[in-house]
Scaffold this motif. Structure first.
Motif: not given
Length: 132
Positions: A13-18, A24-27, A43-48
């Motif tokens: 399962v994937t999400v469009n992250i654009e 590199g962090r949650n906008k 800005n509390a988490a890194d995208y992995k």
């Protein structure tokens, strides 16, 4: 409940992250899909991107009775380096060396997992909403 018999979906399962990731962090803030509970601030988490099979958010009662748990493969997560970085999240009891994450208010989940060994938490992008 031990994960004695599980069925994994081969589909990832994937999400469009654009528009969701900035530097590199949650906008945007992250909230529950069912209730308005805020899980993470901006800005509390890194995208992995790592593949991980999580139990489905809705389990049929007959599957629970038979101790089979269907899972789906997910590969987009917000990684939270400090468990105190959450605004509002629930932790399950330890299951197979991990703790599953849920909404602390309505208890829907799992929305991700916490690894006690590394002290890192992962929240699936496909199991939460973003406020924009």
């Amino acid at each position: 409940m031990e994960d004695t018999d599980s069925q994994e979906s081969s589909k990832v399962v994937t999400v469009n992250i654009e528009d969701l990731v900035k530097d590199g962090r949650n906008k945007y803030p992250v909230v529950c899909v069912r209730c308005p509970s805020r899980i993470l601030n901006s800005n509390a988490a890194d995208y992995k991107e790592i593949e991980f099979p999580l139990p489905l958010m809705t389990l049929a009662k007959d599957k629970i009775r038979n101790e089979t748990i269907d899972k789906e493969n997910l590969n987009q997560f917000w990684m939270v380096a400090d468990k105190y970085g959450f605004e509002n999240v629930g932790f399950s009891n330890t299951v197979s060396g991990l703790k599953y994450l849920t909404c602390a208010d309505c208890e829907i989940g799992p929305i991700g997992w916490f690894d006690p060994a590394s002290q890192l938490s992962y929240v699936s992008l496909s199991r939460i909403k973003h406020l924009s």
